[in-house]
Design a protein around this motif. Sequence first.
Motif, mmCIF file in Angstrom:
data_model
loop_
_atom_site.group_PDB
_atom_site.id
_atom_site.type_symbol
_atom_site.label_atom_id
_atom_site.label_comp_id
_atom_site.label_asym_id
_atom_site.label_seq_id
_atom_site.Cartn_x
_atom_site.Cartn_y
_atom_site.Cartn_z
ATOM 1 N N GLY A 189 0.790 -1.229 0.000
ATOM 2 C CA GLY A 189 0.000 0.000 0.000
ATOM 3 C C GLY A 189 0.830 1.291 0.000
ATOM 4 N N VAL A 190 2.099 1.279 -0.496
ATOM 5 C CA VAL A 190 2.941 2.485 -0.551
ATOM 6 C C VAL A 190 2.665 3.239 -1.871
ATOM 7 C CG1 VAL A 190 5.295 3.380 -0.538
ATOM 8 C CG2 VAL A 190 4.675 1.394 0.896
ATOM 9 N N SER A 191 2.434 4.521 -1.754
ATOM 10 C CA SER A 191 2.121 5.334 -2.971
ATOM 11 C C SER A 191 3.375 5.513 -3.822
ATOM 12 C CB SER A 191 1.574 6.704 -2.547
ATOM 13 O OG SER A 191 1.435 7.542 -3.672
ATOM 14 N N PRO A 192 3.214 5.404 -5.159
ATOM 15 C CA PRO A 192 4.377 5.604 -6.046
ATOM 16 C C PRO A 192 4.646 7.087 -6.362
ATOM 17 C CG PRO A 192 2.493 4.919 -7.326
ATOM 18 C CD PRO A 192 2.031 4.932 -5.923
ATOM 19 N N LEU A 193 3.821 7.985 -5.819
ATOM 20 C CA LEU A 193 4.001 9.408 -6.122
ATOM 21 C C LEU A 193 5.190 9.945 -5.340
ATOM 22 C CD1 LEU A 193 0.283 10.631 -6.064
ATOM 23 C CD2 LEU A 193 1.699 9.991 -8.022
ATOM 24 N N CYS A 194 5.901 10.846 -5.959
ATOM 25 C CA CYS A 194 7.114 11.395 -5.341
ATOM 26 C C CYS A 194 6.806 12.085 -4.038
ATOM 27 C CB CYS A 194 7.788 12.411 -6.289
ATOM 28 S SG CYS A 194 8.229 11.723 -7.894
ATOM 29 N N VAL A 195 5.689 12.860 -3.998
ATOM 30 C CA VAL A 195 5.375 13.674 -2.842
ATOM 31 C C VAL A 195 5.100 12.830 -1.629
ATOM 32 C CG1 VAL A 195 2.882 13.757 -3.247
ATOM 33 C CG2 VAL A 195 4.029 15.674 -2.098
ATOM 34 N N SER A 196 4.714 11.548 -1.819
ATOM 35 C CA SER A 196 4.410 10.699 -0.692
ATOM 36 C C SER A 196 5.655 10.431 0.136
ATOM 37 C CB SER A 196 3.790 9.374 -1.174
ATOM 38 O OG SER A 196 4.730 8.671 -1.969
ATOM 39 N N CYS A 197 6.833 10.525 -0.472
ATOM 40 C CA CYS A 197 8.078 10.295 0.269
ATOM 41 C C CYS A 197 8.854 11.595 0.481
ATOM 42 C CB CYS A 197 8.976 9.316 -0.485
ATOM 43 S SG CYS A 197 8.376 7.612 -0.504
ATOM 44 N N HIS A 198 8.737 12.534 -0.485
ATOM 45 C CA HIS A 198 9.615 13.719 -0.432
ATOM 46 C C HIS A 198 8.906 14.966 0.017
ATOM 47 C CE1 HIS A 198 12.834 11.452 -2.334
ATOM 48 N NE2 HIS A 198 11.938 11.012 -3.259
ATOM 49 N N ARG A 199 7.810 14.888 0.721
ATOM 50 C CA ARG A 199 7.139 16.090 1.201
ATOM 51 C C ARG A 199 8.056 16.854 2.136
ATOM 52 N NH1 ARG A 199 2.901 19.111 0.273
ATOM 53 N NH2 ARG A 199 1.717 17.245 -0.362
ATOM 54 N N CYS A 210 5.709 16.887 -8.366
ATOM 55 C CA CYS A 210 7.170 16.981 -8.427
ATOM 56 C C CYS A 210 7.693 16.722 -9.830
ATOM 57 C CB CYS A 210 7.799 15.971 -7.463
ATOM 58 S SG CYS A 210 7.270 16.176 -5.751
ATOM 59 N N GLY A 211 7.032 15.827 -10.581
ATOM 60 C CA GLY A 211 7.547 15.407 -11.877
ATOM 61 C C GLY A 211 7.518 16.487 -12.927
ATOM 62 N N ARG A 212 6.865 17.600 -12.647
ATOM 63 C CA ARG A 212 6.845 18.685 -13.622
ATOM 64 C C ARG A 212 8.226 19.306 -13.720
ATOM 65 N NH1 ARG A 212 2.471 22.845 -12.006
ATOM 66 N NH2 ARG A 212 3.387 23.842 -13.860
ATOM 67 N N CYS A 213 9.004 19.230 -12.594
ATOM 68 C CA CYS A 213 10.315 19.892 -12.608
ATOM 69 C C CYS A 213 11.451 18.888 -12.438
ATOM 70 C CB CYS A 213 10.405 20.927 -11.486
ATOM 71 S SG CYS A 213 9.169 22.246 -11.591
ATOM 72 N N VAL A 235 18.413 17.975 -8.766
ATOM 73 C CA VAL A 235 18.955 19.134 -9.538
ATOM 74 C C VAL A 235 19.922 18.604 -10.564
ATOM 75 C CG1 VAL A 235 18.631 20.849 -7.748
ATOM 76 C CG2 VAL A 235 20.708 19.497 -7.748
ATOM 77 N N PRO A 236 20.070 19.236 -11.661
ATOM 78 C CA PRO A 236 19.165 20.330 -12.113
ATOM 79 C C PRO A 236 17.772 19.806 -12.348
ATOM 80 C CG PRO A 236 20.532 19.592 -13.932
ATOM 81 C CD PRO A 236 21.030 18.852 -12.747
ATOM 82 N N ALA A 237 16.856 20.683 -12.157
ATOM 83 C CA ALA A 237 15.451 20.296 -12.310
ATOM 84 C C ALA A 237 15.115 20.192 -13.774
ATOM 85 C CB ALA A 237 14.555 21.316 -11.625
ATOM 86 N N ARG A 238 14.859 18.998 -14.215
ATOM 87 C CA ARG A 238 14.439 18.778 -15.605
ATOM 88 C C ARG A 238 13.228 17.877 -15.553
ATOM 89 N NH1 ARG A 238 19.993 16.716 -18.214
ATOM 90 N NH2 ARG A 238 19.889 15.524 -16.286
ATOM 91 N N GLY A 239 12.218 18.401 -15.760
ATOM 92 C CA GLY A 239 10.981 17.640 -15.622
ATOM 93 C C GLY A 239 10.822 16.565 -16.673
ATOM 94 N N LEU A 240 10.209 15.482 -16.294
ATOM 95 C CA LEU A 240 9.944 14.371 -17.212
ATOM 96 C C LEU A 240 8.458 14.246 -17.506
ATOM 97 C CD1 LEU A 240 12.311 11.649 -15.779
ATOM 98 C CD2 LEU A 240 12.664 13.077 -17.745
ATOM 99 N N GLY A 241 7.740 15.066 -16.749
ATOM 100 C CA GLY A 241 6.308 15.086 -17.028
ATOM 101 C C GLY A 241 5.528 14.025 -16.301
ATOM 102 N N GLY A 242 6.165 13.199 -15.450
ATOM 103 C CA GLY A 242 5.416 12.157 -14.715
ATOM 104 C C GLY A 242 5.497 12.365 -13.227
#
Length: 766
Positions: free
Chosen positions: A717-727, A744-747, A754-761
């Motif tokens: 039940g762990v979320s795959p979203l970045c914010v779930s771990c990196h808040r 988070c994936g926008r940047c 860093v550098p922030a290069r978004g992948l869009g996911g």
Amino acid sequence: MSWGRWLLIAALVVVRVGLARGDDFLTSSPGALAQSHASLDNPDGCNSCHEPDRSISAAKCLGCHDHGDLKARIDAGKGFHASPKAAGRNCKLCHQEHRGRGFDLMGWRAVGGTQAFDHGLTGWKLSGKHAALTCNDCHQSTDRQGLRTYLGADNTCGGCHKNQPHGPLRPALLRCDRCHLDTAWTPQKSNQQFDHDSSRDAAMPLEGNHADVACSKCHPQAKWKLPAWKGDCVTCHASPHAGQLFDTKKCNLCHSPAASSLAVVKFDHKKDAGYALAGDHAQLGCDACHTARLGKRKPSPACESCHADDNRHGDRWKAFGSPPSCTTCHSQRAWKKTMVFDHGAKTAFKLTGKHAITDCRTCHRGTKPSEFEAFQIANGCMSCHQHKQAHGGKYDNNECLTCHTEPGSKRMRDDSLERFHGAASRFPLTKAHAKVDCRRCHTNDTYENTPTECGARCHEDSLHKGTLGDACSRCHEAGQWEATGFDHQVDTDWKLEGKHAAVTDCARCHPSRAFASAPRTCAGAGCHKGDDVHEGHLGTACERCHRTDGGLTFAHNRDAAFKLDGAHRQVVCAGCHDSTRFKPEPKDCRGCHAEPAVHKGRYGTDCARCHTTQTFADVAALHDVGSFALTGAHDRVGCKRCHADGESRRGSGNLCVTCHRQDDVHGNALSPRCGQCHTQQAFTPARFDHLEVGCNLMGRHRTLPCADCHANGNFGGVSPLCVSCHRADASKVATPDHGPLVDCGRCHNPEAWVPARGLGGQSLCR
């Protein structure tokens, strides 16, 4: 008066007084002696009683010859003076002297007087009527002083009772107390001390009928001694044999009081008369021979003196007297059956052999006592009607004794035996045959054409029953039963080998002597049926395993269905076969090996699944294959680590969590099948492939420790979203403010912040 005169007078007085005192001891007396001692009443008699110191000695009293009998009784411990009341006391205590001639020396006052005297102290206690008597009634003698004396009184009844009614008796019989009481003469004692059977008391013992006869029957007026008795019965009994020979003899020669009556006679005619009575004579009464006509004369011992009228032989035996002497032939034991005729002494023909035991009438024919056939012995044996046709008339009358040893005997002379049955004859008699009577083989006196084979006439073949033929001589020698001519190896098709060759008793194999039909199988109905320790469980073909020499040919891996290998090859037969029957025996392990306690009945009876026959410790590697093959670290762990109580895991053993529940850092969030990620080599590193859960980790996530994302063991039940771990990481950035940002994936991308290069996911999963 001067002192010298006074001294002289005093000296004279002393001397006179001393002389007067010495003179008084010898010439003066305290008083006259009693009349019994009057002869001693003088100066010379003092020393008879007194010692030099004027004392009186008991030894001198008893040493006096007048008191010798008293001293003897004291020394023997008898009488009043030896009793506890008087023994050891001085005589003068009771017997005082110097009291005058008439003084009583007896000393009754010292013991209380005659009336109070205890007579039991003398050894003779007074009882019954004796207790009422005065002393003077029994003690009537006096001494020379006239005093009554008490010593030496006769203690037998006859001493006082002179008028006893039994007549003159020996002193020993005057002891009336043996039969009478001291309370009264009659009735007499019930248990009298008189033994009529003892020679000490009577001359005639009482036997038989005499024992019950009243005393007065033989002893009238109580006179015990019979003056006319001379040891014979006629004193009391009148003899019925007057005028006969018996009247001259003593009665006890024939009669005895121990017998039931006088009619019973015990006379030994052989011993006492010299003529033995035998046969019917022993049953006759005495008067049958000792008649009144003979009077006191003895009868003649010759039979004919009584039996002359019984002669029934006429003149046939006149050569032996007229009438003939009966004892020539007859015996008084049995008149007809026992004949004592001496044929050799009375005739010219001595009886020998069977002639000596043959009845007279067998030869001397006749129907009456006066008819006894006579023979002319000079005419030879065949003159007798019994031998007239001997041997069918083949031999002459004078040839009988050329073969026979003597008349009346069929025993052959040694020289005739050699002629007919010697070594050179047609049938030599050897061994047992040499002792056989001729008639055993030559029946009916037939001596020609006698068969020489055993079974033809003499020996019926009851043993072999004809199974071996008629030629007995093929195996047996003449005169012995042993088959010495038989050779088992040659004469049969059954060769004796091994231990059979050592058997010498034919009956061991041929018990019924049925030799031809003897069985040839060892156990079936043969010789060793009783020896079959296998009890028929292995069949009857003993030769499959046994040899005749006693050896064994059995090989377990060749002859048995159960092959021996491993440790079984070292086990002795009795280790598996508890009896010599051998069959049936179980073939599975459980039949011999009980399940060990450690298994606790959980592994079944198929021991071979785990164990081999080499050793029980050699357990098969069950965990090398199958659903739970042990490798890695498990292969080095002892069985008890998993099977602590010896139990099977019962189908759950291949789940790691069964043993490693305490090691599950995942908190059972990833199911019990640890092997999906871990190996048996080690728990780490795990071989989990994230793709298996539908998440292909990207970037640096692929190298991160699992716990970085799955904190606290939470793998489900762990979320795959970045914010779930990196808040928390986003909140640390002030410019631009990431507080409200969740995409988070926008940047950023998974490779680096860093550098922030978004992948869009927004997911770390590809």
